[in-house]
Design an enzyme around this catalytic site. Structure first.
Site, short mmCIF file in Angstrom:
data_model
loop_
_atom_site.label_atom_id
_atom_site.label_comp_id
_atom_site.label_asym_id
_atom_site.label_seq_id
_atom_site.Cartn_x
_atom_site.Cartn_y
_atom_site.Cartn_z
N ASP A 30 0.86 -1.19 0.00
CA ASP A 30 0.00 0.00 0.00
C ASP A 30 0.89 1.24 0.00
OD1 ASP A 30 -3.18 0.56 1.29
OD2 ASP A 30 -1.75 2.20 1.05
N ASN A 86 -13.19 -3.33 3.30
CA ASN A 86 -14.24 -2.32 3.37
C ASN A 86 -15.15 -2.38 2.15
OD1 ASN A 86 -12.97 -1.29 5.73
ND2 ASN A 86 -11.59 -0.06 4.47
N GLN A 93 -14.51 2.44 2.20
CA GLN A 93 -13.94 2.00 0.93
C GLN A 93 -13.64 3.23 0.07
OE1 GLN A 93 -16.45 -0.53 -1.53
NE2 GLN A 93 -14.71 -1.23 -2.75
N HIS A 99 -10.73 -5.25 -2.60
CA HIS A 99 -9.38 -5.48 -2.09
C HIS A 99 -9.44 -5.81 -0.61
CE1 HIS A 99 -10.13 -1.13 -1.71
NE2 HIS A 99 -9.30 -1.12 -0.69
N HIS A 101 -7.06 -5.49 2.86
CA HIS A 101 -5.87 -4.92 3.49
C HIS A 101 -5.22 -5.96 4.38
CE1 HIS A 101 -6.65 -0.61 2.52
NE2 HIS A 101 -7.91 -1.01 2.49
#
Ligand code: ZN
Length: 137
Positions: A30, A86, A93, A99, A101
């Site tokens: 990230d 999320n 989100q 996706h 995390h």
């Protein structure tokens, strides 16, 4: 989706720090990490969120999350691990391509992944149980 940045990253059209890749997924670091090693699991196919991703792919994503958590914990020496996923703007989100995390946690880190516990009232509990169990049928 041609205008989705996560599609471009997952497909390799935009370079990323890739930790893992297979036919279905890419795992990248990230760019705004909550902690050292914060990574994202991205499916290569576009699904906006958990509601859209097929069950088989969701299952594969969770198996990959488990593998990544084990490897990252060994490699980074973290003390714990959050998996965060999320769905919808109200839920935090920001990228509308499914996706997950992967957030390594370290004793004393300042990542604020928490909430203030409320109270489950009896009538609300009964209503939720009735409605959700009906929705599952
Ligand atoms: Zn996409």
């Amino acid at each position: 989706m041609s205008d989705c940045i996560f599609c471009k990253i997952a497909g390799g059209d935009i370079p990323s720090a890739t930790l893992y890749e297979d036919d279905d997924f890419r795992v990248i670091l990230d760019l705004g990490p909550a902690t050292k090693g914060h990574a994202l699991i991205l499916p290569k196919h576009h699904y906006a969120n958990l509601y859209e991703i097929p069950e088989e792919m969701a299952a594969k994503a969770m198996v990959l999350a488990k593998r990544m958590a084990a490897a990252m914990t060994e490699a980074l020496g973290c003390d714990g691990f959050n998996i965060v996923q999320n769905n919808g703007e109200v839920a935090g989100q920001t990228g509308f391509h499914f996706h997950m995390h992967l957030i390594p946690r370290y004793n004393g880190d300042q990542a604020g992944i928490t909430w203030k516990p409320g109270e489950l009232k009896d009538e609300v509990r009964d209503e939720i149980v009735a409605k959700v169990t009906a929705a599952l049928k």
